[in-house]
Scaffold this active site. Structure first.
Site, PDB file in Angstrom:
ATOM      1  N   ILE A  74      19.506   3.570   3.422  1.00  0.00           N
ATOM      2  CA  ILE A  74      20.195   3.057   4.603  1.00  0.00           C
ATOM      3  C   ILE A  74      21.442   2.341   4.114  1.00  0.00           C
ATOM      4  O   ILE A  74      21.395   1.617   3.122  1.00  0.00           O
ATOM      5  CB  ILE A  74      19.290   2.133   5.453  1.00  0.00           C
ATOM      6  CG1 ILE A  74      20.026   1.695   6.731  1.00  0.00           C
ATOM      7  CG2 ILE A  74      18.759   0.966   4.647  1.00  0.00           C
ATOM      8  CD1 ILE A  74      19.120   1.018   7.760  1.00  0.00           C
ATOM      9  N   ALA A  75      22.549   2.593   4.785  1.00  0.00           N
ATOM     10  CA  ALA A  75      23.792   1.939   4.388  1.00  0.00           C
ATOM     11  C   ALA A  75      24.773   1.934   5.552  1.00  0.00           C
ATOM     12  O   ALA A  75      24.767   2.813   6.408  1.00  0.00           O
ATOM     13  CB  ALA A  75      24.422   2.644   3.189  1.00  0.00           C
ATOM     14  N   GLU A 108      12.209  -0.030  -0.124  1.00  0.00           N
ATOM     15  CA  GLU A 108      12.429  -0.791  -1.348  1.00  0.00           C
ATOM     16  C   GLU A 108      13.841  -1.352  -1.294  1.00  0.00           C
ATOM     17  O   GLU A 108      14.754  -0.699  -0.793  1.00  0.00           O
ATOM     18  CB  GLU A 108      12.305   0.084  -2.603  1.00  0.00           C
ATOM     19  CG  GLU A 108      10.905   0.530  -2.929  1.00  0.00           C
ATOM     20  CD  GLU A 108      10.524   1.862  -2.330  1.00  0.00           C
ATOM     21  OE1 GLU A 108       9.349   2.253  -2.439  1.00  0.00           O
ATOM     22  OE2 GLU A 108      11.403   2.523  -1.719  1.00  0.00           O
ATOM     23  N   ASN A 113      19.206  -8.363  -3.904  1.00  0.00           N
ATOM     24  CA  ASN A 113      19.938  -8.119  -2.664  1.00  0.00           C
ATOM     25  C   ASN A 113      19.380  -8.983  -1.534  1.00  0.00           C
ATOM     26  O   ASN A 113      18.673  -8.516  -0.645  1.00  0.00           O
ATOM     27  CB  ASN A 113      19.889  -6.634  -2.297  1.00  0.00           C
ATOM     28  CG  ASN A 113      20.866  -6.280  -1.195  1.00  0.00           C
ATOM     29  OD1 ASN A 113      21.378  -7.146  -0.489  1.00  0.00           O
ATOM     30  ND2 ASN A 113      21.111  -4.986  -1.040  1.00  0.00           N
ATOM     31  N   TYR A 120      16.190  -7.358   6.742  1.00  0.00           N
ATOM     32  CA  TYR A 120      14.889  -6.719   6.902  1.00  0.00           C
ATOM     33  C   TYR A 120      13.867  -7.697   7.467  1.00  0.00           C
ATOM     34  O   TYR A 120      13.078  -7.348   8.352  1.00  0.00           O
ATOM     35  CB  TYR A 120      14.407  -6.123   5.577  1.00  0.00           C
ATOM     36  CG  TYR A 120      15.365  -5.103   4.980  1.00  0.00           C
ATOM     37  CD1 TYR A 120      16.159  -4.292   5.793  1.00  0.00           C
ATOM     38  CD2 TYR A 120      15.479  -4.957   3.613  1.00  0.00           C
ATOM     39  CE1 TYR A 120      17.045  -3.370   5.250  1.00  0.00           C
ATOM     40  CE2 TYR A 120      16.363  -4.026   3.058  1.00  0.00           C
ATOM     41  CZ  TYR A 120      17.137  -3.244   3.885  1.00  0.00           C
ATOM     42  OH  TYR A 120      18.005  -2.332   3.350  1.00  0.00           O
TER      43      TYR A 120
END
Length: 150
Positions: A74-75, A108, A113, A120
């Site tokens: 995801i970005a 993960e 980060n 999240y």
């Protein structure tokens, strides 16, 4: 967010933009070939893009196998971060996982980060464990995070 965004299924024509975001977001990006494979060959994979004013600004890859779902990648494009685009994409992915009858969703994230970990946690994920030396570029550990969907 000030502008209108759309979340939709990724298509082959999106891969160039997705790959560009992937390269700007990760030190060990997936290859274009991997993205094509995921999109066209992997029966367990679902890929989404998020568009802002008609431009792909983020994406999310999801595997759903039986009642387990996993976010593979995801970005959000660096120029569009901090505008709740990633949060919208995550919330949509959580709902899609529920609709596909998954009972839990995992991902993960690098232990360093903290920005991603905060996002999240905001949408319901909790830390679940560590994968030692998970990242091949620098052997950094990954924090496994989970959210129960039932």
């Amino acid at each position: 967010m000030d502008n209108e965004f759309t979340i939709r299924k990724m298509v082959r024509e999106d891969i160039e933009e997705v790959y560009h975001i992937e390269c700007q977001s990760f030190s060990a990006p997936w290859t274009k070939e991997s993205l094509y494979y995921e999109l066209e060959q992997n029966l367990f994979a679902k890929y989404l893009v998020i568009e802002l004013d008609g431009k792909v600004v983020g994406y999310c890859g999801l595997w759903v196998i039986m009642d387990d779902a996993q976010i593979t990648n995801i970005a959000v494009h660096p120029e569009y971060r901090g505008r709740k685009i990633g949060e919208a994409l995550l919330r949509f992915t959580i709902q899609l996982s529920r609709e596909m009858n998954a009972k839990r969703l995992s991902l993960e994230v690098r232990v360093s980060n903290h920005i991603a970990q905060s996002l999240y946690k905001k949408v319901g994920f909790s830390p679940g464990g560590i994968r030692k030396r998970y990242y091949t570029d620098n052997q950094e550990d990954a924090l496994v995070m989970w959210v129960n969907l039932i």
